[in-house]
Scaffold this motif. Structure first.
Motif, short mmCIF file in Angstrom:
data_model
loop_
_atom_site.label_atom_id
_atom_site.label_comp_id
_atom_site.label_asym_id
_atom_site.label_seq_id
_atom_site.Cartn_x
_atom_site.Cartn_y
_atom_site.Cartn_z
N LEU A 5 0.80 -1.22 0.00
CA LEU A 5 0.00 0.00 0.00
C LEU A 5 0.84 1.27 0.00
O LEU A 5 0.34 2.34 -0.36
N SER A 6 2.11 1.18 0.36
CA SER A 6 2.95 2.37 0.32
C SER A 6 3.28 2.77 -1.11
O SER A 6 3.75 3.89 -1.35
N THR A 7 3.03 1.89 -2.09
CA THR A 7 3.31 2.23 -3.49
C THR A 7 2.05 2.68 -4.24
O THR A 7 2.13 3.07 -5.40
N VAL A 8 0.89 2.65 -3.57
CA VAL A 8 -0.37 3.03 -4.21
C VAL A 8 -0.52 4.54 -4.10
O VAL A 8 -0.46 5.11 -3.01
N PRO A 9 -0.70 5.22 -5.26
CA PRO A 9 -0.86 6.67 -5.20
C PRO A 9 -2.21 7.06 -4.58
O PRO A 9 -3.26 6.59 -5.03
N THR A 11 -4.46 10.45 -2.53
CA THR A 11 -4.49 11.90 -2.31
C THR A 11 -5.01 12.26 -0.92
O THR A 11 -4.99 13.42 -0.55
N HIS A 12 -5.47 11.26 -0.18
CA HIS A 12 -6.00 11.50 1.16
C HIS A 12 -5.76 10.25 2.00
O HIS A 12 -5.94 9.13 1.51
N PRO A 13 -5.38 10.40 3.28
CA PRO A 13 -5.14 9.23 4.13
C PRO A 13 -6.33 8.28 4.23
O PRO A 13 -6.15 7.07 4.41
N ALA A 14 -7.54 8.79 4.10
CA ALA A 14 -8.73 7.93 4.18
C ALA A 14 -8.75 6.91 3.04
O ALA A 14 -9.28 5.81 3.19
N GLN A 15 -8.17 7.28 1.90
CA GLN A 15 -8.13 6.34 0.77
C GLN A 15 -7.28 5.12 1.13
O GLN A 15 -7.66 3.99 0.84
N LYS A 16 -6.15 5.37 1.75
CA LYS A 16 -5.27 4.26 2.14
C LYS A 16 -5.97 3.38 3.17
O LYS A 16 -5.88 2.15 3.10
#
Length: 51
Positions: A5-9, A11-16
């Protein structure tokens, strides 16, 4: 299948967090979907991607 998941672009922490939650549910086998539901979800996600 695994995902870093650290390589997934994002734009907001909630997405991660949402992706991490989804991945956890997939790994637990909790999510059950029909082929039609999967196709509808793919169409919904892709409609605003400009593809």
């Amino acid at each position: 299948m695994s995902t870093d998941l650290s390589t997934v672009p994002i734009t907001h922490p909630a997405q991660k967090q949402a992706l991490a939650d989804l991945l956890a549910r997939l790994e637990e086998g909790i999510i059950e979907s029909t082929d039609e539901e999967i196709a509808a979800a793919q169409a919904e996600v892709a409609k605003n991607m400009g593809w």
